[in-house]
Enzyme design. Structure first.
Site, PDB file in Angstrom:
ATOM      1  N   LYS A  11      43.813  42.019  32.854  1.00 33.59           N
ATOM      2  CA  LYS A  11      44.345  43.276  32.346  1.00 33.59           C
ATOM      3  C   LYS A  11      44.834  43.112  30.901  1.00 33.59           C
ATOM      4  CE  LYS A  11      45.819  44.877  36.975  1.00 33.59           C
ATOM      5  NZ  LYS A  11      46.992  45.354  37.766  1.00 33.59           N
ATOM      6  N   TYR A  51      41.574  53.433  40.106  1.00 35.07           N
ATOM      7  CA  TYR A  51      42.828  53.577  40.848  1.00 35.07           C
ATOM      8  C   TYR A  51      42.878  54.881  41.648  1.00 35.07           C
ATOM      9  CZ  TYR A  51      44.825  49.390  38.686  1.00 35.07           C
ATOM     10  OH  TYR A  51      45.086  48.088  38.314  1.00 35.07           O
ATOM     11  N   PHE A  59      53.868  56.530  39.727  1.00 32.27           N
ATOM     12  CA  PHE A  59      53.549  55.652  38.594  1.00 32.27           C
ATOM     13  C   PHE A  59      52.097  55.795  38.124  1.00 32.27           C
ATOM     14  CE2 PHE A  59      53.132  53.295  42.595  1.00 32.27           C
ATOM     15  CZ  PHE A  59      51.833  52.831  42.521  1.00 32.27           C
ATOM     16  N   ARG A  92      42.415  36.538  45.885  1.00 29.37           N
ATOM     17  CA  ARG A  92      43.668  37.269  46.071  1.00 29.37           C
ATOM     18  C   ARG A  92      44.856  36.290  46.190  1.00 29.37           C
ATOM     19  NH1 ARG A  92      44.931  42.920  45.439  1.00 29.37           N
ATOM     20  NH2 ARG A  92      46.861  43.033  46.545  1.00 29.37           N
ATOM     21  N   THR A  98      51.253  42.109  44.765  1.00 31.90           N
ATOM     22  CA  THR A  98      51.249  43.195  43.771  1.00 31.90           C
ATOM     23  C   THR A  98      52.501  43.182  42.892  1.00 31.90           C
ATOM     24  OG1 THR A  98      50.036  44.513  45.387  1.00 31.90           O
ATOM     25  CG2 THR A  98      50.997  45.702  43.526  1.00 31.90           C
ATOM     26  N   ARG A 109      50.254  36.254  39.203  1.00 32.16           N
ATOM     27  CA  ARG A 109      51.201  37.363  39.047  1.00 32.16           C
ATOM     28  C   ARG A 109      52.647  36.881  39.106  1.00 32.16           C
ATOM     29  NH1 ARG A 109      48.339  42.009  42.808  1.00 32.16           N
ATOM     30  NH2 ARG A 109      47.017  42.924  41.184  1.00 32.16           N
ATOM     31  N   ASN A 123      50.998  43.018  35.870  1.00 32.55           N
ATOM     32  CA  ASN A 123      50.773  41.797  36.643  1.00 32.55           C
ATOM     33  C   ASN A 123      49.527  41.010  36.234  1.00 32.55           C
ATOM     34  OD1 ASN A 123      49.024  43.625  37.765  1.00 32.55           O
ATOM     35  ND2 ASN A 123      50.146  43.843  39.690  1.00 32.55           N
ATOM     36  N   HIS A 126      43.812  41.825  38.112  1.00 33.14           N
ATOM     37  CA  HIS A 126      43.479  42.586  39.313  1.00 33.14           C
ATOM     38  C   HIS A 126      42.534  41.746  40.163  1.00 33.14           C
ATOM     39  CE1 HIS A 126      42.124  45.906  41.874  1.00 33.14           C
ATOM     40  NE2 HIS A 126      40.907  45.421  41.704  1.00 33.14           N
ATOM     41  N   GLU A 137      34.685  48.922  43.905  1.00 32.21           N
ATOM     42  CA  GLU A 137      35.083  48.542  42.547  1.00 32.21           C
ATOM     43  C   GLU A 137      33.947  47.854  41.785  1.00 32.21           C
ATOM     44  OE1 GLU A 137      39.766  47.788  43.804  1.00 32.21           O
ATOM     45  OE2 GLU A 137      38.531  46.102  43.181  1.00 32.21           O
TER      46      GLU A 137
HETATM   47  P1  TYD Z   1      47.816  48.400  44.327  1.00 31.34           P
HETATM   48  O1  TYD Z   1      46.368  48.775  44.393  1.00 31.34           O
HETATM   49  O2  TYD Z   1      48.743  48.937  45.382  1.00 31.34           O
HETATM   50  O3  TYD Z   1      47.992  46.817  44.313  1.00 31.34           O
HETATM   51  P2  TYD Z   1      47.010  45.613  43.895  1.00 31.34           P
HETATM   52  O4  TYD Z   1      46.781  45.697  42.410  1.00 31.34           O
HETATM   53  O5  TYD Z   1      47.766  44.370  44.282  1.00 31.34           O
HETATM   54  O6  TYD Z   1      45.741  45.760  44.693  1.00 31.34           O
HETATM   55  O7  TYD Z   1      48.402  48.857  42.920  1.00 31.34           O
HETATM   56  C1  TYD Z   1      47.620  48.849  41.769  1.00 31.34           C
HETATM   57  C2  TYD Z   1      48.478  48.504  40.580  1.00 31.34           C
HETATM   58  O8  TYD Z   1      49.460  49.515  40.397  1.00 31.34           O
HETATM   59  C3  TYD Z   1      49.274  47.218  40.718  1.00 31.34           C
HETATM   60  O9  TYD Z   1      48.508  46.076  40.388  1.00 31.34           O
HETATM   61  C4  TYD Z   1      50.413  47.452  39.791  1.00 31.34           C
HETATM   62  C5  TYD Z   1      50.645  48.943  39.864  1.00 31.34           C
HETATM   63  N1  TYD Z   1      51.787  49.307  40.732  1.00 31.34           N
HETATM   64  C6  TYD Z   1      52.992  49.649  40.144  1.00 31.34           C
HETATM   65  O10 TYD Z   1      53.119  49.621  38.909  1.00 31.34           O
HETATM   66  N2  TYD Z   1      54.038  50.003  40.934  1.00 31.34           N
HETATM   67  C7  TYD Z   1      53.937  50.013  42.296  1.00 31.34           C
HETATM   68  O11 TYD Z   1      54.937  50.354  42.981  1.00 31.34           O
HETATM   69  C8  TYD Z   1      52.689  49.661  42.907  1.00 31.34           C
HETATM   70  C9  TYD Z   1      52.528  49.661  44.402  1.00 31.34           C
HETATM   71  C10 TYD Z   1      51.636  49.317  42.075  1.00 31.34           C
END
Ligand code: TYD
Length: 168
Positions: A11, A51, A59, A92, A98, A109, A123, A126, A137
């Site tokens: 990212k 997303y 958010f 993962r 996350t 992360r 973080n 992805h 994806e």
């Molecule tokens: P998500 O798809 O739930 O997690 P992951 O990336 O681990 O598959 O969320 C996508 C991204 O959204 C996540 O990497 C960071 C952001 N995010 C937030 O900023 N706040 C949050 O509360 C959540 C759940 C995600």
């Protein structure tokens, strides 16, 4: 274990923090193969599609700006497809949870992520969460011709009148 493919994104914060080499080195521990790699300028459409499952979350709009690079003066991400046995879980695990505060400190992360003052999880990378998401994806970020191995069916079509850039 099944042969899988999984999408990795480095990212904009990961690029800005010069984490590319570090993340690729960590991922090479998995012995998975890289099936494709691209540097991508993320459009709003691509960001929203990627997303799509989070649409409606408080958010969401900030997340779209984040992945488009609006907070890091880096309007690009590095996209990779990792290929091999159990790829989704293996990647993962190295990626971590996350929420960077809850992620294993030795994960990417956990080591490099942060929560911004506006509450966004930055973080660094992805990684696809499950086989359904990985397929969705990968098909979003890559065309079949950009991957050296195909685990999803492909079809051939003759295209006419396609505009393409070539070297002048
Ligand atoms: P998500 O798809 O739930 O997690 P992951 O990336 O681990 O598959 O969320 C996508 C991204 O959204 C996540 O990497 C960071 C952001 N995010 C937030 O900023 N706040 C949050 O509360 C959540 C759940 C995600």
């Amino acid at each position: 274990m099944a042969i899988e493919q999984t999408l990795v994104l480095i990212k904009p914060d990961g690029l800005k923090k010069s984490l590319t080499g570090n993340i690729l080195t960590r991922l090479s521990e998995t012995r998975l193969e890289i099936a494709g790699a691209r540097i991508v300028r993320v459009t709003k459409e691509l960001a929203k599609e990627h997303y799509a499952l989070l649409k409606g979350k408080p958010f969401f709009e900030e997340l779209i700006k984040y992945i488009m690079g609006e907070f890091h003066e880096r309007r690009k991400v590095m996209a990779l497809v990792y290929h091999g046995e159990g790829a989704i879980q293996k990647v993962r695990e190295i990626c971590g949870a996350t929420n960077p505060e809850e992620a294993d400190p030795a994960s990417i992360r956990g080591a490099y992520g942060r929560i911004t003052t506006s509450g966004i999880y930055e973080n660094a990378m992805h990684a696809s969460a499950n086989p359904e998401e990985a397929e969705r994806e990968i098909k979003l970020w890559f065309s079949p011709e950009e991957l050296v191995y195909h685990i999803y069916p492909v079809k051939e079509a003759e295209l006419k009148k396609v505009k393409k850039l070539s070297w002048a």
